[in-house]
Design a protein around this motif. Sequence first.
Motif, mmCIF file in Angstrom:
data_model
loop_
_atom_site.group_PDB
_atom_site.id
_atom_site.type_symbol
_atom_site.label_atom_id
_atom_site.label_comp_id
_atom_site.label_asym_id
_atom_site.label_seq_id
_atom_site.Cartn_x
_atom_site.Cartn_y
_atom_site.Cartn_z
ATOM 1 N N ILE A 1 0.846 -1.192 0.000
ATOM 2 C CA ILE A 1 0.000 0.000 0.000
ATOM 3 C C ILE A 1 0.886 1.247 0.000
ATOM 4 O O ILE A 1 1.695 1.441 0.905
ATOM 5 C CB ILE A 1 -0.912 0.016 1.244
ATOM 6 C CG1 ILE A 1 -1.858 -1.186 1.206
ATOM 7 C CG2 ILE A 1 -1.714 1.317 1.314
ATOM 8 C CD1 ILE A 1 -2.702 -1.327 2.453
ATOM 9 N N GLU B 1 -2.723 5.236 -2.103
ATOM 10 C CA GLU B 1 -3.709 4.161 -1.891
ATOM 11 C C GLU B 1 -4.243 4.190 -0.463
ATOM 12 O O GLU B 1 -5.421 3.940 -0.221
ATOM 13 C CB GLU B 1 -3.064 2.802 -2.172
ATOM 14 C CG GLU B 1 -3.021 2.419 -3.630
ATOM 15 C CD GLU B 1 -2.437 1.040 -3.776
ATOM 16 O OE1 GLU B 1 -3.198 0.063 -3.820
ATOM 17 O OE2 GLU B 1 -1.197 0.942 -3.812
ATOM 18 N N GLY C 1 -6.931 6.807 -9.624
ATOM 19 C CA GLY C 1 -7.621 5.985 -8.627
ATOM 20 C C GLY C 1 -8.714 6.733 -7.902
ATOM 21 O O GLY C 1 -9.077 7.869 -8.246
#
Length: 571
Positions: A75, A79, A147
């Motif tokens: 991660i 994120e 994202g």
Amino acid sequence: MGQTTVTHDSHAAHEHDHHEQSFIMKYFFPTDHKIIGLQYMFTGMFMAIVGGYFAYAFRMQLAFPGMEVPLYGTIGPGEYNMLITNHGSIMIFWVAMPVLIAAFGNILIPLMIGCDDMVFPRLNRLSFQIFLLSVVVLFMSFFVQGGGFGGAWTSYPPLSAVAEYNLTDWGASLWLIAVALEFVAFLIGGINFVTTSMNARAPGMRMTDIPMVVWMIVLASIMFMASVGPLIAGSIMLLMDQRIGTTFFVPSGGGDPILWQHLFWFFGHPEVYVVLLPALGIVAEIMTTFARKKLFGYKTILYTTFATGGLAFVVWAHHQFIAGIDPRMANIFLVTTLLISIPIAEILFSYIATLYGGSIEFRTPMLWALGFLITFLLGGVTGIYLGSSALDIYFHDSYFVIAHFHYTFFPIAIIGMFAGLYYWYPKMFGRMMDETLGKIHFWGTIIPFNGIFLPLFLVGMAGQHRRIYNFQHFPDLATADLQGIRVFATVSMVTMLLFQFVFAYNFFVSMFKGEKALANPWKSNTLEWTVPSPPPHGNFAELPTVYRGPYEYSVPGNKEDYWPQNMPDRN
């Protein structure tokens, strides 16, 4: 007499043709409130899995920074921000609200007030379709360049308004659109709940004969409708800042980011009570049934809830004590924040008084109801510290807030949800869940839950900030003691997640192999228990007449210790 005439007329006006429907019409284009309720419930449960998975991933990063997370991978900071942002958003907007309000509201309101369906069944279907679209848009945000949105569930500008700041250009906009769609869905659903409850009650059902869970869902819907308007307007303004370059909330263009905070929290704090009230209603139904006692202070609880609803609109700025607001206004919001704890405490004490002297049966739904009462009390008490501006300046954005928030929201969204699921499962699916597995699931959830969040009060008091990706970057917070607490909390969370497999097994296997449920397995009084389990399309073969309130248990002179609302004579 006048009320009875109105309800008779209403029933006549809303009679439906209850012929058998095709599979496609029944499940893809339903108008039956029970099917729509189950659609909300299963969607909410799916989103709970997604939200829980995100929590697992970022807690593992906090406990074991930089290591590969099993079933997720490594991660990065971006994120991590996406995970915490969408965990919070999902659990509030796509789990608590759809399950507690939309699912239980749809399933219970027509059955408990004695009518055949919602007064606007097609509007009901549209509500779920828009909600489902919001889920699709949210998932789309995870797959665009950059994202999913990573600017926190509060979406404070200018971080959320400028793509160069949040690094999730379209992710931020799609998240905002998804939230706005979800709000529209619940506005439509709320109109249906209020209208149905006020106009389609069974003959003889007075306002004070309405079961508490119906009152709580209706009041929650009214609060939602009254508070969300400014935030929808704010969301459109924020979307314009993101996409067409306006500067409503961007200081470099003359905008005011604090304005967003006001708009967000004017909705955000009543939102706590929007999801709390249905959970309180669920617990009231369960406690009276399994204590075999009348609800203590029905009218007091009702009037207290009205007061809570009013006060909830004048406390929002306690979230902004460090935002630079006028200190004199901070004192006013301090007083109103502490005031609102009084009606909530009064409701909880009424519940405790209901238990006092009762013949308590510790069945699985009752365990969850008691678990709600105890954990929410702890959450409420710790909230008083945050309501004090002097203490809030130190605790703000620390893990003390995280712990307090989860001691209020977890009892509401998860414990309240499980309480309702275990209680009404026989009515929804016509089968009983396994009692032993239910109790294993309860203890396997409630003990690790405390293992997660009690220690977080300690790290919060030690000064641990809530939005740090890797505490190794901050030597004062990277001590062995504090890291040991983080590991303990994470192990507790993994343990709690593993026990949810017990629930999943019990839930789905019981649906097909569980003991067949009687119409009234808990010997309860309210009208949903007078129809077969599960109820047929149209609910009642003959619309019932109501003769008394919903909580007449252990009445002297009756043979049985319950007295259904539709039974004219003593049993």
